[in-house]
Design a protein around this motif. Structure first.
Motif, PDB file in Angstrom:
ATOM      1  N   ASN A   1       4.530  70.631   7.293  1.00  0.00           N
ATOM      2  CA  ASN A   1       3.544  69.723   6.852  1.00  0.00           C
ATOM      3  C   ASN A   1       3.967  68.323   7.477  1.00  0.00           C
ATOM      4  OD1 ASN A   1       2.212  71.122   5.208  1.00  0.00           O
ATOM      5  ND2 ASN A   1       4.003  70.713   3.597  1.00  0.00           N
TER       6      ASN A   1
ATOM      7  N   GLU B   1       4.700  77.066   8.146  1.00  0.00           N
ATOM      8  CA  GLU B   1       4.015  75.974   8.071  1.00  0.00           C
ATOM      9  C   GLU B   1       4.474  74.920   7.892  1.00  0.00           C
ATOM     10  OE1 GLU B   1       0.399  74.104   4.856  1.00  0.00           O
ATOM     11  OE2 GLU B   1       1.275  75.818   4.232  1.00  0.00           O
TER      12      GLU B   1
ATOM     13  N   VAL C   1      -1.437  66.744   1.487  1.00  0.00           N
ATOM     14  CA  VAL C   1      -0.679  67.115   2.692  1.00  0.00           C
ATOM     15  C   VAL C   1      -1.353  67.831   3.706  1.00  0.00           C
ATOM     16  CG1 VAL C   1       1.475  67.930   3.197  1.00  0.00           C
ATOM     17  CG2 VAL C   1       1.457  67.115   0.965  1.00  0.00           C
ATOM     18  N   THR C   2      -1.362  67.394   4.891  1.00  0.00           N
ATOM     19  CA  THR C   2      -2.128  68.186   6.010  1.00  0.00           C
ATOM     20  C   THR C   2      -0.944  68.854   6.742  1.00  0.00           C
ATOM     21  OG1 THR C   2      -3.791  66.470   5.991  1.00  0.00           O
ATOM     22  CG2 THR C   2      -3.601  67.792   7.836  1.00  0.00           C
ATOM     23  N   SER C   3      -1.204  70.114   7.053  1.00  0.00           N
ATOM     24  CA  SER C   3      -0.307  70.939   8.083  1.00  0.00           C
ATOM     25  C   SER C   3      -0.193  70.398   9.429  1.00  0.00           C
ATOM     26  CB  SER C   3      -0.551  72.068   7.882  1.00  0.00           C
ATOM     27  OG  SER C   3      -0.625  72.934   6.895  1.00  0.00           O
TER      28      SER C   3
END
Length: 71
Positions: free
Chosen positions: A38, A36, A11-13
């Motif tokens: 995602n 944050e 998972v990329t923010s």
């Protein structure tokens, strides 16, 4: 297709903030905000008037500069 709880998904923010501060004179609009979000998540801001929702969005859009940021 199902994903077992043992599988890890990368998972990329999309948004990542740590220790954001904003003051207007003596008024503290944000004090040490960290969050944050995602990619693919839907995120909403809820809160009373003066809670810092608009200030946070304006800083994310570079319409306001933060007073300081803790890294």
């Amino acid at each position: 297709m199902s994903i077992s709880s043992k599988e890890k998904i990368s998972v990329t923010s999309a948004i990542q903030i740590e220790g954001l501060h904003k003051k207007f004179g003596d008024y503290i609009a944000l004090n040490n905000l960290s969050l944050e979000v995602n990619r693919g998540e839907i995120f909403g801001f809820l809160g009373l008037n003066g809670a810092g929702k608009t200030t946070t969005i304006k800083m994310l859009l570079a319409m306001l500069k933060p007073t300081s940021v803790n890294s």
